[in-house]
Design a protein around this motif. Sequence first.
Motif, PDB file in Angstrom:
ATOM      1  N   ASN A  49      29.922  37.259  53.817  1.00 13.80           N
ATOM      2  CA  ASN A  49      28.755  36.575  54.376  1.00 13.80           C
ATOM      3  C   ASN A  49      27.446  37.167  53.847  1.00 13.80           C
ATOM      4  N   GLN A  50      27.549  37.990  52.818  1.00 18.34           N
ATOM      5  CA  GLN A  50      26.317  38.594  52.300  1.00 18.34           C
ATOM      6  C   GLN A  50      26.241  38.383  50.782  1.00 18.34           C
ATOM      7  N   ASP A  51      25.098  38.807  50.208  1.00 21.77           N
ATOM      8  CA  ASP A  51      24.922  38.690  48.758  1.00 21.77           C
ATOM      9  C   ASP A  51      25.951  39.525  48.011  1.00 21.77           C
ATOM     10  N   SER A  52      26.504  40.499  48.728  1.00 22.74           N
ATOM     11  CA  SER A  52      27.448  41.404  48.073  1.00 22.74           C
ATOM     12  C   SER A  52      28.830  40.780  47.891  1.00 22.74           C
ATOM     13  N   ALA A  53      29.018  39.516  48.301  1.00 27.26           N
ATOM     14  CA  ALA A  53      30.349  38.889  48.245  1.00 27.26           C
ATOM     15  C   ALA A  53      31.003  39.101  46.881  1.00 27.26           C
ATOM     16  N   LEU A  54      32.295  39.348  46.896  1.00 25.91           N
ATOM     17  CA  LEU A  54      33.015  39.732  45.682  1.00 25.91           C
ATOM     18  C   LEU A  54      33.110  38.565  44.691  1.00 25.91           C
ATOM     19  N   ASN A  55      32.665  38.816  43.479  1.00 26.22           N
ATOM     20  CA  ASN A  55      32.864  37.839  42.404  1.00 26.22           C
ATOM     21  C   ASN A  55      33.899  38.426  41.450  1.00 26.22           C
ATOM     22  N   ILE A  56      35.139  37.974  41.602  1.00 26.17           N
ATOM     23  CA  ILE A  56      36.264  38.586  40.898  1.00 26.17           C
ATOM     24  C   ILE A  56      36.111  38.456  39.378  1.00 26.17           C
ATOM     25  N   SER A  57      35.712  37.289  38.920  1.00 27.39           N
ATOM     26  CA  SER A  57      35.597  37.070  37.472  1.00 27.39           C
ATOM     27  C   SER A  57      34.593  38.023  36.844  1.00 27.39           C
ATOM     28  N   ASP A  58      33.440  38.185  37.505  1.00 29.60           N
ATOM     29  CA  ASP A  58      32.420  39.088  36.959  1.00 29.60           C
ATOM     30  C   ASP A  58      32.971  40.493  36.800  1.00 29.60           C
ATOM     31  N   VAL A  59      33.685  40.939  37.815  1.00 33.08           N
ATOM     32  CA  VAL A  59      34.214  42.307  37.782  1.00 33.08           C
ATOM     33  C   VAL A  59      35.235  42.436  36.652  1.00 33.08           C
ATOM     34  N   LEU A  60      36.111  41.445  36.555  1.00 35.42           N
ATOM     35  CA  LEU A  60      37.178  41.536  35.543  1.00 35.42           C
ATOM     36  C   LEU A  60      36.608  41.423  34.124  1.00 35.42           C
ATOM     37  N   GLU A  61      35.603  40.573  33.972  1.00 33.67           N
ATOM     38  CA  GLU A  61      35.036  40.400  32.634  1.00 33.67           C
ATOM     39  C   GLU A  61      34.370  41.666  32.133  1.00 33.67           C
ATOM     40  N   ALA A  62      33.871  42.458  33.042  1.00 34.35           N
ATOM     41  CA  ALA A  62      33.204  43.701  32.639  1.00 34.35           C
ATOM     42  C   ALA A  62      34.206  44.802  32.298  1.00 34.35           C
ATOM     43  N   ALA A  63      35.488  44.571  32.585  1.00 36.79           N
ATOM     44  CA  ALA A  63      36.481  45.637  32.393  1.00 36.79           C
ATOM     45  C   ALA A  63      37.048  45.590  30.974  1.00 36.79           C
ATOM     46  N   THR A  64      37.422  46.779  30.435  1.00 35.77           N
ATOM     47  CA  THR A  64      38.054  46.818  29.112  1.00 35.77           C
ATOM     48  C   THR A  64      39.471  46.285  29.238  1.00 35.77           C
ATOM     49  N   LYS A  65      40.004  45.791  28.110  1.00 38.29           N
ATOM     50  CA  LYS A  65      41.295  45.088  28.158  1.00 38.29           C
ATOM     51  C   LYS A  65      42.486  46.023  28.405  1.00 38.29           C
ATOM     52  N   ASN A  66      42.256  47.325  28.282  1.00 42.25           N
ATOM     53  CA  ASN A  66      43.360  48.254  28.568  1.00 42.25           C
ATOM     54  C   ASN A  66      43.398  48.663  30.042  1.00 42.25           C
ATOM     55  N   THR A  67      42.570  48.002  30.858  1.00 41.75           N
ATOM     56  CA  THR A  67      42.492  48.357  32.281  1.00 41.75           C
ATOM     57  C   THR A  67      43.716  47.840  33.040  1.00 41.75           C
ATOM     58  N   HIS A  68      44.251  48.689  33.910  1.00 42.25           N
ATOM     59  CA  HIS A  68      45.282  48.221  34.839  1.00 42.25           C
ATOM     60  C   HIS A  68      44.601  47.722  36.108  1.00 42.25           C
ATOM     61  N   ILE A  69      45.097  46.604  36.579  1.00 35.66           N
ATOM     62  CA  ILE A  69      44.464  45.965  37.734  1.00 35.66           C
ATOM     63  C   ILE A  69      45.433  46.035  38.918  1.00 35.66           C
ATOM     64  N   TYR A  70      44.924  46.498  40.039  1.00 30.76           N
ATOM     65  CA  TYR A  70      45.746  46.604  41.251  1.00 30.76           C
ATOM     66  C   TYR A  70      45.059  45.799  42.340  1.00 30.76           C
ATOM     67  N   VAL A  71      45.806  44.959  43.001  1.00 35.09           N
ATOM     68  CA  VAL A  71      45.181  44.187  44.070  1.00 35.09           C
ATOM     69  C   VAL A  71      46.118  44.116  45.272  1.00 35.09           C
ATOM     70  N   CYS A  72      45.532  44.361  46.423  1.00 38.48           N
ATOM     71  CA  CYS A  72      46.286  44.243  47.663  1.00 38.48           C
ATOM     72  C   CYS A  72      45.383  43.580  48.689  1.00 38.48           C
ATOM     73  N   GLY A  73      45.864  42.511  49.255  1.00 38.99           N
ATOM     74  CA  GLY A  73      45.034  41.793  50.218  1.00 38.99           C
ATOM     75  C   GLY A  73      45.697  40.493  50.584  1.00 38.99           C
ATOM     76  N   PRO A  74      44.936  39.569  51.150  1.00 33.54           N
ATOM     77  CA  PRO A  74      45.526  38.285  51.530  1.00 33.54           C
ATOM     78  C   PRO A  74      45.892  37.458  50.297  1.00 33.54           C
ATOM     79  N   LYS A  75      46.705  36.486  50.532  1.00 34.00           N
ATOM     80  CA  LYS A  75      47.269  35.674  49.461  1.00 34.00           C
ATOM     81  C   LYS A  75      46.187  35.089  48.540  1.00 34.00           C
ATOM     82  N   GLY A  76      45.139  34.554  49.151  1.00 37.68           N
ATOM     83  CA  GLY A  76      44.093  33.916  48.355  1.00 37.68           C
ATOM     84  C   GLY A  76      43.484  34.880  47.361  1.00 37.68           C
ATOM     85  N   MET A  77      43.317  36.116  47.774  1.00 34.64           N
ATOM     86  CA  MET A  77      42.702  37.104  46.910  1.00 34.64           C
ATOM     87  C   MET A  77      43.621  37.452  45.734  1.00 34.64           C
TER      88      MET A  77
END
Lengths: 782, 157
Positions: A173-201
């Motif tokens: 509900n704030q400006d800080s809302a997570l923008n997943i694409s922005d975060v992933l695009e800034a990451a190097t391609k050798n990055t391991h990604i870990y995600v835990c949360g609700p299904k939609g996420m």
Amino acid sequence: MTDTKPSITLRIANIHRVAPDIKAFTLKTLDKGKLPPHAPGSHIKIAISDKDTRSYSLLPLTGDDSAEDTCRIAVLLDQNSTGGSQFMHELSLRDNVTVSPPKNDFPLANTKNPSLLFAGGIGITPIYAMAKQLETADAEYTLHYAGRREGKLAFTDEINRLIGDKLHLHYDNQDSALNISDVLEAATKNTHIYVCGPKGMIVAVRRAAESIGFPMGQIHFELFNTPSTTKGDVPFEVEIADTGKVHTVPVGKTILDVLEEAGEELLYDCKHGDCGVCTTKVVSGEVDHRDVVLSDSEKAAGNLIQICVSRAKSKRLVLDLQPETQTKKITPKTNPKPTQKKNENNMKTIDLEWLVQPGGSEVHRDVFINQDVFEQEMKTVFRNTWVYVGHDSQAPNKGDFTTTTIGNQPVIMVRHSDNNIQVLLNRCPHKGVQLVNDPSGSTGQYFRCPYHAWSFKTDGSPLGIPFEKGYEETGFDTSCAKEGMCKVENVRNYRGFIFARLSPEGESFEDFFSGSLSSLDNMIDRSPEGRLEVVGAPLRYLHYCNWKMLVDNQTDTCHPMIAHESSAGTVKKLWEAAAGENTPKPMVVEIVLPFMSSYETFENMGIRTWDNGHGHTGVSWSIHSEYSDVEGYFGKMIKAYGKDRAQEILAETRHNTCYFPNMMIKGAIQTLRLFKPVAADKTIVESWIFRLVGAPDTFLERTAMYNRIINAPTSIVGHDDLEMYERAQEGLKVDANPWVNMQRHYHEDELGGERVHPGTSEVQMRNTYVSWAKYMGMGEDS
Amino acid sequence: MSVQKENIIDFIYAEAALIDERKFSEWLNLFAEDGLYWMPLEFGQQEERLTTSLMHEDKLMLTVRVERLHGERTFSQRPKSRCHHLLQRPEILHISKDTIKTRTAFHYTETRLDEQFFLVGWSEHTLRPADHSFHIVRKQVNLINPESAHRNIQLFV
């Protein structure tokens, strides 16, 4: 069926409320037995019944706890759950649970590559453990932690202390809302990604990562989501291909549930559409996929189904129960659901967002008349706040005690042999007998139970049991009884005023009270020696109404001229008829007349609020401002404090200061009232007076007079008020309108920090209920 | 006038009867101008001024109470309370030309709506002979449970 059956008994060593709906549990082995080793990402399964288990990821430990015999989990209470989370939230300290050995389906791949951690809500638990390991390894990583809104996320402070600016908090509900694409695009391609949360996420992260081009092997996920009945679900049939048997899957049950009840041998694990163990071949029929295991193309192909969550779009599914190849992941958990506005009489779970409308502007009658709400207050509000217990002048010598209650908990306040005040729960650890029940007295060097002569030091520690050898080799050493009297660990002596917080963990005394302590300070500073003493017994006054009605009334500045017209108004009338222009006002007239001040006077005097439900009326002026001077006093004050400071102290004539939850003081006249809850419709009000040590007796005379004129069960002012409370307690039975209105001068964002408001605002009542909802949501701590 | 014991005892009974009959103004007139009505908060309490009492009313405050009981906007008296004094025969402790002291045990009942409660104890009167009767200089009401959590006590014990 599963490879990790619950087989280890653990005892709950600590329960800590870490967010409004989340409790953290510290679990220890019995007798210091060893736990199998466990790495970040591991989970355990806890048996919640003979048949059913729930999986919980392991958190990092705190303090001196060792992973050899201790683990920690966090459980979100799903408001709609009747299963695991409710089972867990009802557990108490020292309860035993049966768990599986830790298992890791969500391990860190390595610490050499950069890591990107995503957590949604309660999904933080394995991610937090990973972050700790990455931090320790000095690895390159960031953690993005998302939630619906501020205040709902657990462990934010803990994690922030640990990893600092590697933690990024996101609120929907704030400006800080997570923008997943922005975060992933800034990451190097050798990055391991870990995600835990609700299904939609998880789905969103997987899709974005795949479309950006991260290799599948670098995307790791674990689902936290309880599939539950979805609106629009309908029953359907399942046919077993090789036997031809047909079963109906009703709404509220899964295919897995139905087939298992029918005696089919099935493989499954997570029961949440996340591990892939129950993957089953579909011979015919259209699947309504609800898992995160299958890829989009697999789902589209329609020949596989996760029978633990998915349903049918067609009327019948034909399934081939020959086991499929097993894949992936584990771990369930519950998902927060938006709280529903409950219907009137269905109070099975207490819905705080419903009971206290935004900003406290309207409050549901159940807050006052519902006994279930009352019971929860006792376990939450009165456990997680600093509640006034007594004054140290009531126990001047070692061994002196008083008895009282914190909420519904009977306690003893006693001066221990080290001269400190202790607060002990008033029961013998043997059979529960109250060790003392006089309002006050001296117990000497120890408490001795009158039933079996078990004895305890005045800090509650055990001293002796007659004929103790009868307990040898009985297991007594590990019993609660062996520990002695239960002691309240969090006790604070603030300039003589003793406060206690029952919950072992929570806000500090300073954080809880913040600037509101200035009112107590002012009362104490009015003594030239900076010291107060309790004088005499308290007035005790029984009200058949809810305790919070009395709290509200303390800052209700629109009632005196109306409700007290009969008492204060009569004094005014008689005095005006009898007195000449220069007749000096008797003390009693001086006390009572200001009650008849106008609305405008009350409006202008102002109300000040602080966080956590504290506030006071009488900012610039009050009904106590115009008491006549007492000869000899100001000189003593100047001598003690200097002229400027003395004037400053005496210029502060605050009216009523409410300390959440149930205390009110009047600094300018040195009285203290405690609104002691007995039941939803029963309250005992205690009214105490203090001597300003070193000040002339006239102050005490005025204080004693005020107390009996205003606060006594024989007080005409008290009669006026009690009548209103009890009529309200009855009136709230009206079903046609269940709301208590608190909107006078209401506006959004009026609270936060220290604020001053118009004097007839009901803001301090709103402040009370906003805080009440906060502490109600904290739940039972231990 | 010579003070007859019988007159004293009759006076004490009559005082209670005025309260029970809600003749509060007449009752108030029994008090001397410097009269005092005291109900201590603690059993055996001696201190009057520097500690809390349940009541410690001079004639002004008694007058306020009586006025209030008659007031139109006295909501705690809608409907009105009733009370009853059951007295033991007053014991005369002291009798002289200008001062009389008595001790009277009582069972006091007060009721309003569906509620009724009991107070038990003894009253100590100090009387001053006046005209053909007496003035109450002091009435001290000792409850056996003054420290209890009481409900509204709205009339006069």
